[in-house]
Motif scaffolding. Sequence first.
Motif, PDB file in Angstrom:
ATOM      1  N   ASP A   1     -12.340   3.588   3.050  1.00  0.00           N
ATOM      2  CA  ASP A   1     -11.380   2.807   2.297  1.00  0.00           C
ATOM      3  C   ASP A   1     -10.579   1.958   3.270  1.00  0.00           C
ATOM      4  O   ASP A   1     -10.363   2.336   4.417  1.00  0.00           O
ATOM      5  CB  ASP A   1     -10.483   3.677   1.413  1.00  0.00           C
ATOM      6  CG  ASP A   1      -9.950   4.914   2.109  1.00  0.00           C
ATOM      7  OD1 ASP A   1     -10.083   5.030   3.340  1.00  0.00           O
ATOM      8  OD2 ASP A   1      -9.394   5.779   1.429  1.00  0.00           O
ATOM      9  N   ALA A   2     -10.189   0.778   2.803  1.00  0.00           N
ATOM     10  CA  ALA A   2      -9.492  -0.174   3.667  1.00  0.00           C
ATOM     11  C   ALA A   2      -8.099  -0.450   3.116  1.00  0.00           C
ATOM     12  O   ALA A   2      -7.873  -0.413   1.906  1.00  0.00           O
ATOM     13  CB  ALA A   2     -10.287  -1.476   3.743  1.00  0.00           C
TER      14      ALA A   2
ATOM     15  N   GLY B   1      -9.238   8.043   3.428  1.00  0.00           N
ATOM     16  CA  GLY B   1      -7.881   8.355   3.857  1.00  0.00           C
ATOM     17  C   GLY B   1      -7.797   8.753   5.320  1.00  0.00           C
ATOM     18  O   GLY B   1      -6.945   9.567   5.681  1.00  0.00           O
ATOM     19  N   VAL B   2      -8.681   8.204   6.129  1.00  0.00           N
ATOM     20  CA  VAL B   2      -8.722   8.564   7.548  1.00  0.00           C
ATOM     21  C   VAL B   2      -8.245   7.418   8.433  1.00  0.00           C
ATOM     22  O   VAL B   2      -7.330   7.577   9.237  1.00  0.00           O
ATOM     23  CB  VAL B   2     -10.155   8.976   7.973  1.00  0.00           C
ATOM     24  CG1 VAL B   2     -10.237   9.233   9.472  1.00  0.00           C
ATOM     25  CG2 VAL B   2     -10.613  10.189   7.201  1.00  0.00           C
ATOM     26  N   PHE B   3      -8.863   6.258   8.291  1.00  0.00           N
ATOM     27  CA  PHE B   3      -8.620   5.165   9.221  1.00  0.00           C
ATOM     28  C   PHE B   3      -7.181   4.675   9.205  1.00  0.00           C
ATOM     29  O   PHE B   3      -6.702   4.143  10.196  1.00  0.00           O
ATOM     30  CB  PHE B   3      -9.572   4.006   8.944  1.00  0.00           C
ATOM     31  CG  PHE B   3     -11.012   4.305   9.296  1.00  0.00           C
ATOM     32  CD1 PHE B   3     -11.365   5.428  10.024  1.00  0.00           C
ATOM     33  CD2 PHE B   3     -12.017   3.456   8.896  1.00  0.00           C
ATOM     34  CE1 PHE B   3     -12.682   5.709  10.349  1.00  0.00           C
ATOM     35  CE2 PHE B   3     -13.341   3.715   9.213  1.00  0.00           C
ATOM     36  CZ  PHE B   3     -13.671   4.839   9.937  1.00  0.00           C
TER      37      PHE B   3
ATOM     38  N   GLU C   1      -6.425  -0.922  -1.064  1.00  0.00           N
ATOM     39  CA  GLU C   1      -6.966  -2.117  -1.700  1.00  0.00           C
ATOM     40  C   GLU C   1      -8.064  -1.657  -2.651  1.00  0.00           C
ATOM     41  O   GLU C   1      -8.578  -0.556  -2.554  1.00  0.00           O
ATOM     42  CB  GLU C   1      -7.566  -3.051  -0.651  1.00  0.00           C
ATOM     43  CG  GLU C   1      -6.519  -3.692   0.228  1.00  0.00           C
ATOM     44  CD  GLU C   1      -7.126  -4.692   1.191  1.00  0.00           C
ATOM     45  OE1 GLU C   1      -8.350  -4.845   1.205  1.00  0.00           O
ATOM     46  OE2 GLU C   1      -6.362  -5.307   1.927  1.00  0.00           O
ATOM     47  N   SER C   2      -8.445  -2.522  -3.540  1.00  0.00           N
ATOM     48  CA  SER C   2      -9.435  -2.125  -4.538  1.00  0.00           C
ATOM     49  C   SER C   2     -10.840  -2.070  -3.973  1.00  0.00           C
ATOM     50  O   SER C   2     -11.719  -1.474  -4.573  1.00  0.00           O
ATOM     51  CB  SER C   2      -9.378  -3.102  -5.714  1.00  0.00           C
ATOM     52  OG  SER C   2      -9.659  -4.412  -5.263  1.00  0.00           O
ATOM     53  N   ALA C   3     -11.099  -2.658  -2.839  1.00  0.00           N
ATOM     54  CA  ALA C   3     -12.461  -2.725  -2.308  1.00  0.00           C
ATOM     55  C   ALA C   3     -12.802  -1.496  -1.486  1.00  0.00           C
ATOM     56  O   ALA C   3     -11.989  -0.970  -0.746  1.00  0.00           O
ATOM     57  CB  ALA C   3     -12.614  -3.961  -1.441  1.00  0.00           C
ATOM     58  N   LEU C   4     -14.000  -1.033  -1.658  1.00  0.00           N
ATOM     59  CA  LEU C   4     -14.575   0.013  -0.814  1.00  0.00           C
ATOM     60  C   LEU C   4     -15.592  -0.684   0.061  1.00  0.00           C
ATOM     61  O   LEU C   4     -16.433  -1.423  -0.429  1.00  0.00           O
ATOM     62  CB  LEU C   4     -15.246   1.077  -1.682  1.00  0.00           C
ATOM     63  CG  LEU C   4     -15.741   2.318  -0.996  1.00  0.00           C
ATOM     64  CD1 LEU C   4     -14.547   3.107  -0.437  1.00  0.00           C
ATOM     65  CD2 LEU C   4     -16.507   3.184  -1.956  1.00  0.00           C
TER      66      LEU C   4
END
Length: 127
Positions: free
Chosen positions: A101-102, A72-74, A119-122
């Motif tokens: 996280d993206a 929850g930063v970028f 999105e679901s991808a880490l």
Amino acid sequence: MCLDTRFERVAERNSQVEWYDLDLPDVIELRRKLVGGERERHHFLACSVLDNVWLDTVSAHRQRPFLFLAEGVFMYLTEAQVKSLVLRLREHFPGAELVFDAFSPIMRWGTTSGSLVPESALICTGL
């Protein structure tokens, strides 16, 4: 990140782990009130991830492997700020791992409430 109890759940029993939680001062203060304070191997850094001051503090453990978690930063940073941060991490901590996280621009644009949906991808990348 700083209201997270990951250290207590994962790292507390591992005597090899030195853990730092970095967040803005107000969040760190709230964490101290709601979750508890620092411990021998669990440290709080009350500053922005964009401030360079925390790099020196964490660098004291440079001889150990590093794993950076950016949850929850970028999404709150500009592309230039993210690139700069990743390059600083690579410079100060070669070989470290970064997990974040993206968010898809479509997901950000498509929300009606203005909130972001991950999105679901880490994504993991070596620095």
